[in-house]
Design a protein around this motif. Structure first.
Motif, short mmCIF file in Angstrom:
data_model
loop_
_atom_site.label_atom_id
_atom_site.label_comp_id
_atom_site.label_asym_id
_atom_site.label_seq_id
_atom_site.Cartn_x
_atom_site.Cartn_y
_atom_site.Cartn_z
N GLU A 141 0.83 -1.21 0.00
CA GLU A 141 0.00 0.00 0.00
C GLU A 141 0.86 1.26 0.00
O GLU A 141 0.54 2.25 -0.68
N GLN A 142 1.95 1.23 0.75
CA GLN A 142 2.87 2.37 0.72
C GLN A 142 3.49 2.56 -0.65
O GLN A 142 3.65 3.69 -1.12
N ASP A 145 1.04 4.25 -2.83
CA ASP A 145 0.99 5.69 -2.54
C ASP A 145 2.18 6.40 -3.19
O ASP A 145 2.04 7.50 -3.74
N VAL A 479 -4.51 -1.56 -5.93
CA VAL A 479 -5.13 -1.03 -4.71
C VAL A 479 -6.27 -1.94 -4.28
O VAL A 479 -6.44 -2.27 -3.10
N CYS A 482 -4.95 -5.24 -2.82
CA CYS A 482 -4.50 -5.07 -1.42
C CYS A 482 -5.71 -4.98 -0.49
O CYS A 482 -5.72 -5.60 0.59
N ARG A 483 -6.71 -4.22 -0.90
CA ARG A 483 -7.89 -4.04 -0.05
C ARG A 483 -8.59 -5.38 0.17
O ARG A 483 -9.01 -5.69 1.30
N ARG A 486 -6.60 -7.43 2.70
CA ARG A 486 -6.71 -6.86 4.04
C ARG A 486 -8.10 -7.09 4.63
O ARG A 486 -8.25 -7.43 5.81
#
Length: 503
Positions: A141-142, A145, A479, A482-483, A486
């Motif tokens: 996630e970083q 970003d 994204v 990853c979501r 998680r």
């Protein structure tokens, strides 16, 4: 701090085993166990608690605890993170024992079957793996970003010429937008590899026991699902012995650190006084204590320096595991595993710094264009045009282009100050008569036209726009990936709490 003797210990022995009669010495506590406890309390404690809750549910399923007893255990586990300390007497300075003692101390009466048929081996392996999966997603996630920060200015810099270098020499004209598209592509590649690593290690070791499985009929697939894993690790020995996954993670972080160091090296070069292609705001800059004329960018040095830590962590993990038996070992699980925590910390810090740099980076288009106009960066195009427009054989066209550039430099001419006579003379020496050398030279050394490449993936502003669009689409997809991972884990942990009756 007391150094302690190897045989020095606290007065009261820990009643956790009948095999030895004392807790660890102060030496072991201070040098080994307390630092280990602190590290695990910071990184692993929430996962130890989550695992203990799932185990309590299994005791209920096997009729070894009542639902109410398991609920009481779950509530006590929720207070464990703030209530445990490393104590050589009470818990042998071990986090698993500390959590066990914390729960026992809160019970009105002992629960004899709680913790029956249990080993710390699969418990700690599971906690380490769960933490690492979560940290992998956090790192991904970083990175996404960071990718967003890279993509944001790239579109507006597709038309800004700057010199590109090969072998440390000015070579051809590119743009910051073209370069940033390459950075974004490498970042997205790293994220894809991290997610593939996540999926490759998504096997829960809980239920492996000490090394050969367990006596009771634990439902390992259910435990895996309640902890957010895809499935249970199919082999008990692998569950507690395998630590290749730590090396896989540090390998990916090390590879990213290496490519990131190359990007930062370019920024350091472009930020030097000789180039002056980029600038950073004062709050991200430094000074010289002795030379007031200088504006330094030590943040770039910090970033590049931290990329080296990622390489070091990977090597540490490998050396800590090699030549060890394939079984559960403190040497492998704790000593060789320690660099993994550091690798995640270094990645987190590096990406925070690098993202801030990219968000505040300014490209000085005037300086970049001036550098392009100083250098004969159209030599490759000149050779192409001599072949395609004047029918000069390719290798001779290369020689002819080189001779023209040499003659122009000796005459003190800048690239845009073309001299058709110099080209005619050089061509005649090679037996060629040129029809339109003025046009060929003008087109070859025109800075703006140098961006008009025709292949996909090229520096052409339109080709860069396609790349940036593709990168943005891929970033959005990742994204979501990853979501999903998680949310799968968060949902599983919430389900475990609900089944305990504490959600």
């Amino acid at each position: 701090m007391s150094q302690g003797r190897p045989d020095q210990h606290r007065a009261a022995p820990a009643a956790l085993t009948g095999r030895i009669a004392s807790g660890p010495s102060l030496l072991l506590h201070e040098e080994v166990l307390e630092p280990q406890f602190a590290r695990e309390a910071r990184h692993l404690a929430p996962w130890y608690v989550a695992i203990e809750k799932v185990l309590a549910l299994e005791y209920v399923r096997m009729d070894l605890l009542s639902a109410e007893q398991a609920r009481t255990v779950g509530r006590l586990l929720d207070t464990a993170e703030k209530g445990i300390v490393a104590d050589p007497d009470a818990n042998m300075s071990d986090i698993a024992f500390a959590i066990e003692r914390h729960v026992e101390a809160g019970l009105d009466a002992p629960l004899p079957a709680w913790h029956v048929d249990r080993s710390r081996n699969d418990l700690q392996s599971c906690a380490q793996l769960a933490f690492s999966r979560d940290s992998l997603i956090g790192t991904a996630e970083q990175l996404l970003d960071f990718c967003d920060a890279v993509l944001a200015p790239a579109g507006g810099l597709r038309h800004a010429p700057m010199p590109g270098h090969t072998h440390f020499q000015a070579a051809q004209i590119m743009t910051p937008g073209f370069y940033l598209a390459a950075v974004a592509g490498e970042v997205l590649h790293t994220v894809r590899r991290l997610l593939a690593t996540y999926d490759g290690i998504d096997n829960c070791p809980l239920g492996s026991g000490a090394m050969v499985g367990q006596d009771l009929p634990w439902d390992r697939e259910r435990m895996a699902r309640l902890l957010g894993f895809r499935t249970a690790q199919p082999h008990a020995l692998t569950g507690v012995a395998a630590r290749n996954w730590t090396a896989e993670i540090t390998a990916e972080l090390s590879l990213f650190g290496t490519v990131a160091s190359r990007f930062v090296t370019d920024l350091m070069t472009w930020g030097s006084s000789e180039y002056g292609f980029i600038d950073l705001p004062d709050e991200l800059s430094g000074i010289s204590s002795a030379m007031p004329q200088k504006k330094n960018f030590p943040v770039l040095e910090r970033i590049r320096g931290r990329t080296a830590h990622l390489n070091g962590c990977h090597v540490d993990v490998l050396l800590g595991q090699r030549n060890t038996p394939y079984t559960n070992l403190v040497e492998v699980s704790k000593e060789a595993g320690a660099p993994l925590y550091a690798a995640f910390d270094h990645s987190r810090s590096l990406l925070r710094l690098f993202t801030a740099v990219v968000q505040h980076l300014t490209f000085r288009e005037d300086r970049m264009r001036a550098a392009c106009e100083r250098e004969y960066l159209g030599g490759f195009s000149l050779a192409n045009r001599l072949t395609l427009d004047e029918n000069v054989p390719w290798r001779q066209a290369q020689v002819l282009a080189g001779r023209y550039i040499t003659a122009a430099l000796e005459a003190g001419r800048a690239p845009r100050d073309t001299d058709a006579d110099l080209l005619r003379i050089a061509a005649a020496e090679l037996g060629h008569r040129l029809e339109d050398p003025e046009r060929i030279l003008a087109e070859s050394f025109d800075v703006g036209r140098s961006l008009e490449k025709r292949t996909s993936g090229s520096v052409h502003p339109d080709a860069v726009a396609v790349l940036l669009t593709d990168h943005a689409t891929e970033r959005a997809r990742l994204v979501g990936e990853c979501r999903t991972r998680r949310e799968t884990t968060a949902g599983a942990l919430a389900q475990a709490n609900r089944e305990l009756g504490i959600g």
